[in-house]
Design a protein around this motif. Structure first.
Motif, PDB file in Angstrom:
ATOM      1  N   ASP A 238      -3.992   6.377 -13.499  1.00 11.77           N
ATOM      2  CA  ASP A 238      -3.909   5.329 -12.472  1.00 11.77           C
ATOM      3  C   ASP A 238      -2.603   4.576 -12.701  1.00 11.77           C
ATOM      4  O   ASP A 238      -2.590   3.389 -13.018  1.00 11.77           O
ATOM      5  CB  ASP A 238      -5.121   4.400 -12.558  1.00 11.77           C
ATOM      6  CG  ASP A 238      -5.191   3.425 -11.390  1.00 11.77           C
ATOM      7  OD1 ASP A 238      -4.544   3.688 -10.365  1.00 11.77           O
ATOM      8  OD2 ASP A 238      -5.891   2.400 -11.520  1.00 11.77           O
ATOM      9  N   GLU A 245       2.256   1.993  -6.726  1.00  5.58           N
ATOM     10  CA  GLU A 245       1.043   2.604  -7.243  1.00  5.58           C
ATOM     11  C   GLU A 245       1.137   4.107  -7.029  1.00  5.58           C
ATOM     12  O   GLU A 245       1.085   4.593  -5.900  1.00  5.58           O
ATOM     13  CB  GLU A 245      -0.175   2.016  -6.540  1.00  5.58           C
ATOM     14  CG  GLU A 245      -0.357   0.521  -6.795  1.00  5.58           C
ATOM     15  CD  GLU A 245      -1.536  -0.051  -6.047  1.00  5.58           C
ATOM     16  OE1 GLU A 245      -2.242   0.729  -5.364  1.00  5.58           O
ATOM     17  OE2 GLU A 245      -1.745  -1.270  -6.128  1.00  5.58           O
ATOM     18  N   GLY A 247      -0.901   6.444  -8.658  1.00  6.33           N
ATOM     19  CA  GLY A 247      -2.147   7.165  -8.872  1.00  6.33           C
ATOM     20  C   GLY A 247      -2.049   8.069 -10.089  1.00  6.33           C
ATOM     21  O   GLY A 247      -1.387   7.759 -11.077  1.00  6.33           O
ATOM     22  N   SER A 248      -2.700   9.224 -10.035  1.00  8.64           N
ATOM     23  CA  SER A 248      -2.692  10.176 -11.144  1.00  8.64           C
ATOM     24  C   SER A 248      -1.405  10.993 -11.099  1.00  8.64           C
ATOM     25  O   SER A 248      -1.092  11.614 -10.083  1.00  8.64           O
ATOM     26  CB  SER A 248      -3.903  11.103 -11.053  1.00  8.64           C
ATOM     27  OG  SER A 248      -3.922  12.033 -12.113  1.00  8.64           O
ATOM     28  N   ASP A 567      -4.528   6.019   0.491  1.00 13.20           N
ATOM     29  CA  ASP A 567      -5.086   5.375  -0.702  1.00 13.20           C
ATOM     30  C   ASP A 567      -5.877   4.117  -0.354  1.00 13.20           C
ATOM     31  O   ASP A 567      -6.472   3.487  -1.223  1.00 13.20           O
ATOM     32  CB  ASP A 567      -3.997   5.058  -1.726  1.00 13.20           C
ATOM     33  CG  ASP A 567      -3.021   3.985  -1.255  1.00 13.20           C
ATOM     34  OD1 ASP A 567      -3.130   3.546  -0.086  1.00 13.20           O
ATOM     35  OD2 ASP A 567      -2.153   3.593  -2.052  1.00 13.20           O
ATOM     36  N   SER A 575       2.128   6.092  -3.259  1.00  6.63           N
ATOM     37  CA  SER A 575       0.755   6.344  -3.696  1.00  6.63           C
ATOM     38  C   SER A 575      -0.056   7.049  -2.610  1.00  6.63           C
ATOM     39  O   SER A 575      -1.025   7.755  -2.915  1.00  6.63           O
ATOM     40  CB  SER A 575       0.072   5.034  -4.088  1.00  6.63           C
ATOM     41  OG  SER A 575       0.073   4.115  -3.010  1.00  6.63           O
ATOM     42  N   SER A 579      -2.225  10.370  -3.129  1.00  6.36           N
ATOM     43  CA  SER A 579      -3.627  10.428  -2.698  1.00  6.36           C
ATOM     44  C   SER A 579      -3.874  11.643  -1.808  1.00  6.36           C
ATOM     45  O   SER A 579      -4.897  12.327  -1.952  1.00  6.36           O
ATOM     46  CB  SER A 579      -4.002   9.144  -1.955  1.00  6.36           C
ATOM     47  OG  SER A 579      -3.974   8.035  -2.820  1.00  6.36           O
TER      48      SER A 579
END
Length: 584
Positions: A238, A245, A247-248, A567, A575, A579
């Motif tokens: 995260d 942002e 994410g992964s 997201d 991000s 997503s």
């Protein structure tokens, strides 16, 4: 060739090295070198071309794989396997606005991105502290590769003491469209300053990277190691950096590196000082090894793979390492906690080279345990073979690995000679002039294995061709008007269909319930008010991720935030690309 030093990938680090001042074991920092012009793969191919490269290769003396006849035999078989495993059928259907076929339409298919992972080392210190935008190192990372592994700054001690550098480099990689292979959660090499000082002491190892001296404490090693596995995996599961942002961001994690050769943590947890042998302990099947992998599985996102990695597992025909590594792979695979087996592939001299036949045998040996395979740190070093001979071997090795259906990535050690751990980088001399192996790489990856096809539709409005797995741009020209769509070919055993209506305008797209994104008419395939089919090809694939990324800052995307807020945070940013990728 020895069993330890001559084919090692992350070793030989001077014990006096300060990890704060260097990118440590693989890549030494140096004074800034004058950069040559940025490398553009298409410009390169236009000026050099396959014929020139093959001419150089044909003049080499002493091929590592034998006679010309033997070369032809294995290469013919490799090409057959590549056609079977790395190409799929692409069928383009051109229809008019009423759905009727359009014959004699001109169709051009140009590859944009490989599905297979072709990777390079990301040296965070070199990237952030020694180079500027436009430097050949930065340009080759962005232009020539789709996945990277970090030389040092995802290792335990480096991450704890320099997390800002690790995060900045991670964000740079994602901002430039690169996948990341996580190298590594745990590695017991104290000489490489990869272990925090308190853990070095608790391993019972007396080393200057420790804090106060050896003091064996199995529980401390256990607690700290499990804590770190959780911390680093969750941090990048995260990931946020400077307001973005992401994410992964890690595709796979090596949970523990070089268990066969550097089992010090496993020894310490079992009450044995890290540098002391124990006849009663088999590190590659130790219960705590499975526990680390189980713990990583528990904390990692579902789509993040877990991997092993080790050296002498291919190079040098060393059975001691191959046998032990296979037992480790089998042990973890049967435990259900292993997805990938990494094969470092550090060929330290000419004698360590392996034939295509032996390469296939070793790959088969590991693959039989149900894991995917990746070459993780390829290089070929030593003064007993020329750069041309190293390039000749690289051609054969890369083609053989690419042809094997259990592999899905080939990553290379990198930088220039000035930054390589043995002063002999695979692709670039000290002044960033390309080496022969770089030309071979360009020829294979961006020419021989790069789809460029054209033709016209038949009476049914259809044009078909074979395409390498990956993202392609398909341009349809009718009556002097062109329409370009993206499509991902991902199935080697089936057919990918693309339906194109030439000349679709913005008003047409809106009338059909779509959202115009550049040349694409994005669609909402599941009526959830999110337009996952960004390129409008009727499928939800990596082509849509690319289309979103390429148009992320456009008014078409920014002005339709509700349609592309994947997201769910109420705004459009990178991000959302991540997503969408994760959903796919």
């Amino acid at each position: 060739m020895t069993t330890n030093d001559e084919a090692r990938g992350e070793h030989d680090a001077p014990s006096s090295r300060d990890p704060q001042d260097t990118d440590a074991d693989e890549y030494r920092t140096t004074d800034q070198h004058e950069a040559t012009s940025p490398i553009d793969r298409r410009d390169y191919l236009r000026t050099v071309g396959a014929v020139g490269v093959l001419g150089v290769m044909g003049g080499l003396a002493g091929s590592a794989t034998g006679s010309a006849a033997a070369q032809a035999d294995w290469e013919t078989e490799a090409d057959r396997r590549i056609a079977e495993h790395r190409q799929g059928s692409l069928e383009v259907e051109v229809v008019d606005e009423t759905g009727q076929p359009v014959p004699n339409a001109d169709v051009d298919v140009e590859m944009a991105e490989h599905d297979y992972g072709f990777g390079y080392v990301l040296s965070a210190n070199l990237l952030l502290n020694e180079t500027e935008p436009g430097h050949p190192y930065r340009e080759t990372l962005k232009e020539d590769f789709n996945i990277v592994w970090f030389g040092n700054y995802h290792k335990w001690r480096f991450f704890e003491e320099n997390q800002e550098i690790a995060d900045q480099a991670t964000a740079w990689a994602k901002d430039n469209g690169l996948d990341i292979r996580g190298h590594v959660c745990l590695w017991a090499n104290v000489d490489a300053w990869a272990v925090p000082g308190d853990v070095v002491d608790a391993m019972g190892v007396d080393h200057q990277s420790g804090e106060s001296g050896a003091d064996l404490d199995p529980q401390h090693v256990r607690d700290r190691s499990f804590e770190h596995v959780r911390e680093i995996i969750e941090h990048y599961a995260d990931f946020e950096y400077e307001g973005t942002e992401y994410g992964s961001v890690i595709e796979e994690w090596e949970v523990m590196n070089e268990v066969v050769h550097v089992p010090g943590m496993i020894r310490a947890v079992n009450g044995v000082p890290g540098e002391q042998e124990s006849d009663d302990l088999d590190p590659v099947t130790a219960p705590v090894l499975a526990e680390w992998y189980d713990h990583a599985r528990d904390v990692a996102p579902e789509d993040v793979g877990l991997a092993t990695n080790d050296y002498n597992t291919m190079e040098g025909s060393l059975e001691y390492a191959r046998s032990a590594y296979e037992r480790q792979i089998e042990f973890l695979a049967e435990n259900g906690s292993l997805d990938y087996a990494g094969i470092q592939s550090h060929f330290g001299d000419r004698d360590s080279a392996v034939s295509p036949e032996e390469t296939l045998d070793v790959l088969d040996r590991y693959a039989q345990h149900g894991v995917r395979l990746r070459v993780t740190e390829y290089d070929a070093t030593g003064d007993d073979w020329s750069d041309e001979e190293k390039a000749d071997f690289f051609h054969d090795y890369l083609k053989t690995v690419f042809s094997h259906d259990a592999t899905d990535a080939f990553l290379v050690a990198g930088g220039s000679d000035a930054h390589h751990w043995r002063d002999d980088a695979p692709f670039f001399y000290e002044d960033w002039t390309p080496k022969p192996a770089y030309h071979v790489y360009q020829d294979l990856v961006f020419d021989e294995w790069w789809t460029e096809a054209s033709g016209t539709t038949d009476d049914s409005g259809t044009y078909a061709t074979d395409a390498f797995l990956g993202v392609h741009e398909v341009t349809i020209t009718v009556g002097g008007e062109s329409t370009t769509e993206q499509v991902s070919v991902t199935d080697a055993s089936g057919t990918t269909d693309l339906v194109v209506t030439p000349g679709t305008s913005t008003s047409d797209c809106e009338e059909q319930g779509g959202v115009q994104v550049g040349e694409h008419c994005a669609r909402d395939p599941d009526d959830d008010s999110l337009y996952e089919d960004v390129n409008g090809d009727g499928q939800t694939t990596h082509g849509d991720v690319n289309a979103l990324f390429e148009n992320l800052d456009s008014d078409d995307i920014q002005g339709n935030a509700d349609a592309f807020d994947f997201d769910g945070n109420g705004r459009i940013g990178f991000s959302d690309v991540i997503s969408l990728l994760r959903d796919i």
